[in-house]
Write a protein that holds these residues in place. Structure first.
Motif, PDB file in Angstrom:
ATOM      1  N   ASP A 193       0.844  -1.190   0.000  1.00 14.68           N
ATOM      2  CA  ASP A 193       0.000   0.000   0.000  1.00 14.68           C
ATOM      3  C   ASP A 193       0.883   1.245   0.000  1.00 14.68           C
ATOM      4  O   ASP A 193       0.615   2.220  -0.717  1.00 14.68           O
ATOM      5  CB  ASP A 193      -0.918  -0.004   1.228  1.00 14.68           C
ATOM      6  CG  ASP A 193      -1.955   1.110   1.180  1.00 14.68           C
ATOM      7  OD1 ASP A 193      -2.580   1.299   0.111  1.00 14.68           O
ATOM      8  OD2 ASP A 193      -2.143   1.792   2.206  1.00 14.68           O
ATOM      9  N   GLY A 194       1.962   1.202   0.797  1.00 16.14           N
ATOM     10  CA  GLY A 194       2.888   2.329   0.835  1.00 16.14           C
ATOM     11  C   GLY A 194       3.547   2.580  -0.503  1.00 16.14           C
ATOM     12  O   GLY A 194       3.695   3.728  -0.933  1.00 16.14           O
ATOM     13  N   ILE A 195       3.948   1.499  -1.193  1.00 18.19           N
ATOM     14  CA  ILE A 195       4.626   1.648  -2.485  1.00 18.19           C
ATOM     15  C   ILE A 195       3.660   2.115  -3.567  1.00 18.19           C
ATOM     16  O   ILE A 195       3.959   3.042  -4.333  1.00 18.19           O
ATOM     17  CB  ILE A 195       5.284   0.313  -2.896  1.00 18.19           C
ATOM     18  CG1 ILE A 195       6.441  -0.024  -1.946  1.00 18.19           C
ATOM     19  CG2 ILE A 195       5.792   0.378  -4.338  1.00 18.19           C
ATOM     20  CD1 ILE A 195       7.069  -1.380  -2.198  1.00 18.19           C
ATOM     21  N   THR A 196       2.488   1.493  -3.644  1.00 17.48           N
ATOM     22  CA  THR A 196       1.573   1.797  -4.751  1.00 17.48           C
ATOM     23  C   THR A 196       0.906   3.157  -4.617  1.00 17.48           C
ATOM     24  O   THR A 196       0.474   3.739  -5.614  1.00 17.48           O
ATOM     25  CB  THR A 196       0.487   0.706  -4.873  1.00 17.48           C
ATOM     26  OG1 THR A 196      -0.200   0.572  -3.614  1.00 17.48           O
ATOM     27  CG2 THR A 196       1.110  -0.628  -5.248  1.00 17.48           C
ATOM     28  N   ARG A 197       0.805   3.683  -3.410  1.00 19.41           N
ATOM     29  CA  ARG A 197       0.214   5.012  -3.246  1.00 19.41           C
ATOM     30  C   ARG A 197       1.214   6.122  -3.565  1.00 19.41           C
ATOM     31  O   ARG A 197       0.848   7.288  -3.642  1.00 19.41           O
ATOM     32  CB  ARG A 197      -0.337   5.180  -1.827  1.00 19.41           C
ATOM     33  CG  ARG A 197      -1.596   4.352  -1.564  1.00 19.41           C
ATOM     34  CD  ARG A 197      -2.171   4.646  -0.190  1.00 19.41           C
ATOM     35  NE  ARG A 197      -2.649   6.024  -0.103  1.00 19.41           N
ATOM     36  CZ  ARG A 197      -3.849   6.425  -0.486  1.00 19.41           C
ATOM     37  NH1 ARG A 197      -4.703   5.561  -1.031  1.00 19.41           N
ATOM     38  NH2 ARG A 197      -4.216   7.682  -0.336  1.00 19.41           N
ATOM     39  N   ARG A 198       2.468   5.754  -3.719  1.00 18.59           N
ATOM     40  CA  ARG A 198       3.499   6.711  -4.122  1.00 18.59           C
ATOM     41  C   ARG A 198       4.246   6.096  -5.309  1.00 18.59           C
ATOM     42  O   ARG A 198       5.313   5.504  -5.150  1.00 18.59           O
ATOM     43  CB  ARG A 198       4.468   6.988  -2.966  1.00 18.59           C
ATOM     44  CG  ARG A 198       3.863   7.774  -1.808  1.00 18.59           C
ATOM     45  CD  ARG A 198       3.603   9.219  -2.205  1.00 18.59           C
ATOM     46  NE  ARG A 198       3.144  10.031  -1.074  1.00 18.59           N
ATOM     47  CZ  ARG A 198       1.886  10.167  -0.712  1.00 18.59           C
ATOM     48  NH1 ARG A 198       0.938   9.513  -1.380  1.00 18.59           N
ATOM     49  NH2 ARG A 198       1.542  10.942   0.305  1.00 18.59           N
ATOM     50  N   PRO A 199       3.679   6.204  -6.518  1.00 17.86           N
ATOM     51  CA  PRO A 199       4.263   5.519  -7.683  1.00 17.86           C
ATOM     52  C   PRO A 199       5.729   5.854  -7.936  1.00 17.86           C
ATOM     53  O   PRO A 199       6.455   5.040  -8.511  1.00 17.86           O
ATOM     54  CB  PRO A 199       3.378   6.003  -8.845  1.00 17.86           C
ATOM     55  CG  PRO A 199       2.082   6.371  -8.208  1.00 17.86           C
ATOM     56  CD  PRO A 199       2.447   6.930  -6.864  1.00 17.86           C
ATOM     57  N   GLU A 200       6.176   7.052  -7.498  1.00 23.57           N
ATOM     58  CA  GLU A 200       7.580   7.407  -7.734  1.00 23.57           C
ATOM     59  C   GLU A 200       8.536   6.496  -6.963  1.00 23.57           C
ATOM     60  O   GLU A 200       9.722   6.404  -7.283  1.00 23.57           O
ATOM     61  CB  GLU A 200       7.837   8.871  -7.363  1.00 23.57           C
ATOM     62  CG  GLU A 200       7.671   9.228  -5.895  1.00 23.57           C
ATOM     63  CD  GLU A 200       6.250   9.620  -5.528  1.00 23.57           C
ATOM     64  OE1 GLU A 200       6.056  10.216  -4.455  1.00 23.57           O
ATOM     65  OE2 GLU A 200       5.326   9.335  -6.325  1.00 23.57           O
ATOM     66  N   PHE A 201       8.014   5.789  -5.934  1.00 25.26           N
ATOM     67  CA  PHE A 201       8.840   4.842  -5.183  1.00 25.26           C
ATOM     68  C   PHE A 201       9.389   3.738  -6.083  1.00 25.26           C
ATOM     69  O   PHE A 201      10.430   3.149  -5.799  1.00 25.26           O
ATOM     70  CB  PHE A 201       8.013   4.188  -4.066  1.00 25.26           C
ATOM     71  CG  PHE A 201       7.941   4.982  -2.789  1.00 25.26           C
ATOM     72  CD1 PHE A 201       7.786   6.354  -2.813  1.00 25.26           C
ATOM     73  CD2 PHE A 201       8.011   4.355  -1.562  1.00 25.26           C
ATOM     74  CE1 PHE A 201       7.700   7.091  -1.640  1.00 25.26           C
ATOM     75  CE2 PHE A 201       7.932   5.069  -0.378  1.00 25.26           C
ATOM     76  CZ  PHE A 201       7.771   6.445  -0.418  1.00 25.26           C
TER      77      PHE A 201
END
Length: 510
Positions: A193-201
């Motif tokens: 959830d943390g990664i997909t909510r910040r695509p720049e990650f």
């Protein structure tokens, strides 16, 4: 009892992995150097201890100063653990300049070919705690302290060319990579959830999943500034520089299976390997490279050159080798020289102003606060942090507080300004970072290029092999979001992840 048994098992595994290495024989060599008899045992106040004080049965406890000394120290020997980068190892050596940089900076240690500057380096795992195995899959820290004649210059870098994020607020998402606050267990839903909510990650994480998250040794691990620093020469001209530290032995990483096996056989593999290599006379070495831009380039490219989640085109702006970094000395005491080693982007020297982006600005404050909390306001007086090479003695108005305070400023005035010959700033020139306007993060174009033109097929396969086990326990909605994100980066890789999840009999992804 279970904890004690676990400790014995871990110790046995480590011993088996390190038979006859310099690390395993350190105490034997110490005894050989000292001789058959050690020095006189004392209390912390220097009082010589008597033999009757070294055992406490059938004796008064409160009057046994040796026992009291030990008990009180034992309960206070821990300091706060680093919130991130807790697990790590350090070494010492030097930086040698091989190309004069006086045309872009007035920094003394970058002027004069052949000049050597003492350094300390700490490698770390961004996530986890002090007990996390070395080869836990994740982004790595690569921090350097240059002990220059103009004070200490610190660089807190990553082992990936880019940072996961550019907005300081997004540092909060690192909590999604930790244990669930209710269960205290790893949670795939939190992670993805943390990664997909910040695509720049996905830019930095793609490097991690492709193998960079499990380096084959610290001598094979790279370091990147991520930030673009502003340099200033003696004429006041500004240049902008990204820095890379490329291992002379080459960048090498473990396959996921190899890394997991090594984690089980030697949880401290990276630290023990580095210690043994240095102790055996086999130093670690990196080539230091600068990617240099000027004000004209900035006006042409805009603030994107300061975006820590993006790279700058190396074909148009190639990296230039400027020096070498060598680690050839191990610490003699881990706590004193590694655990107390404190880095902060706020520590710069004349000619290096830092970076103008908001992430760097936030790190200047956050790292300073973290070290003050962990080590105290006088942590720069700790020997490993002290600017011992500086041509100017420490002349500050900082006084008192938690030790070490050194001479505490002696008998000099303790307020500024004053009329009694206290320390004064004499340089009338005022250097300033340029002001930039940053846009919302976007790096998918570079992620797509990474998959299409840079990653090998093996690295793409490694990414799939690392992603699927971490993603398989996430909810169907989170899986769908993650697969869509990877398909945006690369359709083929995204489809492989999707198919692998289906083979594991997970919920079908639409």
């Amino acid at each position: 009892m279970n904890a004690f048994v676990g400790l014995l098992v871990t110790s046995a595994a480590l011993a088996a992995a390190q038979v006859n290495t310099p690390a395993a024989t350190q105490l034997i060599k110490f005894k050989e150097a000292i001789g058959p008899f050690g020095g006189q045992l004392t209390t912390s106040s220097g009082m010589p201890c008597q033999q009757c004080q070294t055992y406490s049965l059938d004796k008064p406890i409160m009057t046994n100063d040796f026992l009291m000394d030990n008990l009180f120290n034992f309960a206070r020997e821990r300091i706060p653990e680093r919130v991130v980068h807790a697990s790590g190892a350090c070494g010492f050596g030097y930086f040698e300049l091989t190309q004069d940089m006086s045309h872009i900076t007035k920094a003394d240690f970058l002027n004069g070919v052949g000049k050597k500057t003492p350094i300390s380096v700490r490698f770390s795992l961004t996530l986890g705690n002090k007990g996390t195995p070395d080869l836990f899959l994740g982004i790595r820290g690569f921090s350097i302290k240059f002990y220059t004649r103009e004070g200490n210059f610190d660089m807190a870098m990553f082992n990936t060319p880019v940072s996961p994020f550019k907005d300081p607020l997004d540092a909060h998402v690192t909590r999604a990579f930790r244990n669930n606050p209710a269960t205290n267990l790893p949670d795939s839903n939190m992670l993805w959830d943390g990664i997909t909510r910040r695509p720049e990650f996905i830019h930095a994480m793609s490097y991690v999943f492709s193998g960079w998250g499990q380096p084959a040794g610290y001598r094979h691990m790279s370091g990147f500034s991520a930030h673009t620093f502003q340099f200033e020469n003696k004429c006041g001209d500004a240049h902008f520089v990204k820095m890379s530290f490329i291992p002379v032995a080459g960048i090498k990483n473990f396959d996921s299976k190899e890394g997991n096996i090594m984690n089980a056989e030697d949880p401290r593999y990276l630290a023990s390997t580095m210690y043994n290599e240095i102790a055996s006379g086999n130093p670690l070495e990196w080539t230091v490279n600068f990617q240099i831009l000027n004000m004209t380039d900035y006006k042409k490219l805009g603030a994107t050159i300061f975006d820590a989640t993006r790279i700058i085109d190396e074909k148009e702006y190639p990296f230039v080798p400027v020096g070498k970094l060598v680690l050839d000395r191990n610490p003699t005491n881990f706590f004193a020289q590694c655990e107390q080693l404190a880095f902060c982007p706020c520590r710069v020297v004349p000619g290096i102003l830092g970076a103008p982006d908001k992430l760097y600005e936030a790190r200047r404050m956050n790292y300073r606060d973290a070290q003050n909390y962990r080590l105290g306001g006088n942590h720069n007086n700790i020997p490993v942090n002290c600017p011992f090479m500086s041509e100017n003695p420490l002349n500050t108005y900082n006084r008192d507080g938690v030790p070490p305070v050194l001479d505490n400023g002696g008998d000099a005035p303790n307020y500024f300004p004053n009329s009694f010959s206290g320390p004064t700033a004499y340089d009338t020139h005022c250097s300033r970072l340029i002001s930039i306007k940053e846009e919302k993060p976007y790096n998918m174009d570079q992620v797509q290029n990474l998959f299409a033109n840079i990653f090998t097929e093996h690295e793409k396969d490694q990414l799939v092999n690392n992603v699927v086990p971490l993603l398989r326990f996430a909810s169907p909605r989170i899986q769908t979001n993650a697969v869509k994100l990877f398909k945006t980066a690369n359709e083929v890789v995204g489809r492989k992840i999707e198919e692998a999840l289906k083979k594991l009999n997970m919920t079908e992804i639409p």
